[in-house]
Design an enzyme around this catalytic site. Structure first.
Site: not given
Length: 763
Positions: A438, A699
């Protein structure tokens, strides 16, 4: 008999993700700290008010967090790693969130799964430094409820044994000193709560359901002996969940005032233990009878029988009727789910509905009379109606599963032979670079998708927008210089939801949100019927992307076990049977991608390890059928079709063999926060297939330097051969911003090119 209804915890996310919006607004600088704290306080109090209104006898506090409860404890104990350069003064929100998410000059703490759930926690890091109680936030939440609402609540805290078991940084030699430093802090917390008027304190010890050695049992006995000795006035309710209490005979006699047992996930074994050893009559028994991890309506008659059986075996006179675990693992309420199939909707129960079930069961056991006699018949009718639903009786799917044979699980050629054919076809350079799948989903992407779902734009207009965004990112990948492209997944909301929407047997909620990690929330699909592939799900978008470049574009699928583990799954079939249904459906999609000329197909299994049973003795069966499910989906491909997979949030060190048995040509693994540990593991357990160790942490918003990634690549070369080696981020990039993503990938490609040049010079 004295009976109370309670839960171990409640979802802090809010019915419409109010918590998430507040946190992310603060991160973006759109909300100042004072407003943020006031908003969080109001969310906390409203959640208590809601539980009180639902009729719960004893409400829990301390289960609310600003990010993660394990991180909260680490911060409360001053467990701040040296790299954050903490000055020892009050730990502020920027430092707290730096530990959770990283900052410009420092990487975040490691994140991994919370037992066998879909939630992921921040791993505390012990560095053998002095520990002090910074601020007792458990006390703050107790006092807040008492003063603001006049409610005497049950404060909760994760226990010392579980905290240490889930932390890192200590050795066998330093572990005792860790406990020695922690115990006085737990003592302080308990004493302060007692002094503030807490009549019950819940200590959560889910690690006590693991298989325990004799030394573990003795350690736990000593821990609680000391805690009770230091704070004798504390009424401790020791909560276990996710499985049966291990070493029951010894641990049921711990010097605590009560013990909570899970009769949903560990019911059979806990029942056997009660039957064999009984239950101490001086303790409160917590009967976790309503399942806190699934979304299915309880058959009240069945739950009443289970509760009475427990009462008969235990002879307990002081009892809490409670959820089997915290309700944070389910959505808040079914109230707004107005678009679901009526039969399915009637069979659902989220957090608020589960609290009502608890109050109904408690009332009946207490008074021998159902509150609203129709409730018991309603629950039975709803359960039976779902069982008869046509979605659960697809004979074609059931026949396909019954016809699966051993040869369906095996590739036609072994890896080394396949690799030669694939390299000849793909012509990739050494250390090929790629991403996990993604790309950033901008506000424009989200707004356009939302408009399409509201029928404000046509299907053609939405498809055209996705096509343009895909084309733009194909061009960006060309400019960055990646070797294997992805189409970016701009048409997808969630990696499980997207496929569920295109397969039969799935249903989707409007507000069925749960937290995955931090502020990342997902709406798990509901697998309520037989799963069947009906039409290509991904071919159009991937093929359009492939037509825009000469570089190979990966087909991107979510694997059967991840779809299973990240969904709410029907409870009338074994998970193995559901996994095989999913695998057979994905096998058809893989065939469709191959037929369209796609030569690299990635079947992600980030949740493969998450499904492991908590008891070692139960692991082998799960590993066997979960690996077989992946192979059932992927083994029919041609020898020169390259199968990739991806895993993240996983302790891989003891999971190499199952990964090897997947027989995937390439696996990419999230190791950026624990890279050194995995390198050491590979030294002891070499891996022979293609592998990419994530070279940077997606993250975190920080952009890692070329030099930083080069260190990881050089370390990896010690255990991975050039022929096996892939270079990639550690996970998908959907949640990141475009600017930081491009900068990070440019540095990653530069690091890979630097490595190629060095190896070329050596030759």
């Amino acid at each position: 008999m004295n009976l109370l209804s309670t839960t171990i915890g409640y979802p802090y996310i809010g019915e419409k993700r109010e918590w998430k919006r507040c946190v992310e607004s603060y991160w973006k600088g759109n909300m100042d700290e004072e407003t943020f704290l006031l908003t969080m306080k109001e969310l906390r109090l409203n959640q208590i008010r809601c539980q009180q209104k639902l009729g719960l006898d004893l409400i829990t506090v301390g289960d609310f967090t600003f990010y993660d409860r394990m991180l909260d404890l680490a911060v409360m104990f001053g467990l701040v790693p040296e790299r954050y350069k903490w000055d020892g003064k009050q730990i502020d929100l920027p430092l707290y969130y730096a530990m959770a998410r990283g900052a410009n000059d420092v990487v975040a703490c490691e994140m991994t799964k919370w037992f066998n759930t879909n939630y992921h926690y921040i791993v505390p890091e012990y560095e053998d430094k002095p520990l002090t109680l910074q601020r007792n936030y458990i006390l703050d939440s107790f006092v807040e409820a008492k003063e603001e609402l006049g409610i005497l609540t049950k404060p909760t805290i994760i226990g010392p044994y579980t905290f240490v078991q889930l932390a890192k940084g200590y050795t066998k030699q330093s572990k005792p000193s860790f406990y020695v430093k922690l115990l006085p802090l737990y003592t302080q917390i308990l004493q302060q709560l007692v002094d503030a008027g807490a009549t019950w304190i819940q200590i959560e010890e889910p690690a006590l359901v693991f298989t325990l050695q004799e030394e573990d049992v003795k350690l736990v006995q000593e821990l609680y002996k000391q805690l009770v000795h230091e704070v004798p006035a504390a009424n401790i309710m020791l909560q276990t969940y996710f499985e049966a209490l291990s070493s029951y005979e010894q641990l049921v006699s711990l010097p605590v005032a009560g013990i909570g047992l899970d009769f949903a996930c560990g019911g059979k074994e806990n029942m056997a233990s009660l039957r064999k050893y009984g239950f101490p009559q001086d303790k409160v028994l917590g009967i976790g009878v309503v399942n806190g991890r699934d979304i299915w309506r309880a058959n009240l008659a069945e739950k009443e029988m289970i509760t009475k059986a427990v009462l008969s075996l235990s002879q307990a006179t002081n009892v809490w009727i409670q959820s089997s675990c915290s309700l944070q693992h389910v959505p808040v309420t079914t109230k707004s789910e107005t678009e679901l199939d009526k039969t399915l909707k009637e069979a659902l129960s989220f957090a608020d509905e589960k609290i009502l079930e608890l109050t109904h069961i408690t009332s009946y056991i207490r008074d021998e009379n159902w509150v609203g006699k129709e409730k018991i018949s309603e629950s039975m009718i709803a359960t039976e109606a779902l069982a008869q639903h046509e979605a659960r009786n697809n004979k074609q799917v059931q026949t396909l599963v019954s016809e699966v044979q051993p040869h369906h699980f095996t590739r036609k050629m072994d890896y080394k032979e396949r690799r030669a054919l694939q390299q000849k076809k793909l012509q990739l350079p050494d250390f090929p670079t790629t991403t996990i799948g993604s790309f950033p989903q901008s506000s424009e992407v989200k707004k356009t998708r939302a408009a399409w779902r509201r029928n404000e734009i046509t299907d053609d207009a939405y498809a055209d927008f996705v096509r343009q965004e895909t084309a733009r990112w194909i061009q960006i990948q060309e400019e960055i210089g990646l070797d294997v492209f992805v189409h970016g997944e701009f048409e997808r909301t969630d990696m499980v939801e997207y496929f569920g929407e295109k397969l039969s047997g799935f249903a989707f909620t409007k507000n069925g949100w749960v937290v995955s990690y931090g502020s990342r929330c997902v709406k798990p699909p509901i697998i309520y019927g037989d799963v069947e592939w009906t039409t290509p799900m991904t071919v159009k978008e991937v093929l359009e992307a492939q037509q825009r470049t000469t570089k190979p574009v990966k087909g991107m699928l979510t694997g059967p076990v991840t779809i299973l583990n990240w969904s709410f799954v029907r409870d009338d079939l074994s998970r193995e049977q559901v996994a095989y249904q999913l695998a057979l459906a994905l096998r058809e999609e893989i065939q469709a991608l191959e037929d369209a000329g796609i030569s690299i197909i990635q079947v992600d299994e980030p949740a493969l390890r998450e499904g492991l049973p908590l008891r070692k003795e139960n692991e082998e069966d799960y590993i066997n059928w979960s690996v077989q499910a992946f192979k059932l989906a992927t083994s029919r491909v041609k020898n020169d079709t390259q199968i990739h997979t991806h895993m993240c949030y996983c302790e891989f060190n003891d999971f190499i063999e199952p990964i090897r048995h997947l027989d995937a040509d390439v696996i990419s693994i999230e190791t950026s926060r624990s890279h050194g540990e995995f390198i050491e593991s590979l030294k002891e357990n070499p891996y022979e297939l293609g592998i990419g160790l994530g070279v940077y942490d997606i993250h975190s918003p920080r952009v890692p330097s070329v030099e930083e990634m080069d260190v990881i690549l050089q370390e990896s070369l010690a255990v991975i051969s050039k022929e096996q080696f892939w270079v990639n981020p550690d996970c998908g990039l959907k949640t990141r911003q475009e600017k930081e993503t491009i900068a990070s990938l440019q540095n990653m490609v530069a690091a890979a090119k630097k490595l190629r040049a060095e190896k070329h010079q050596q030759v």
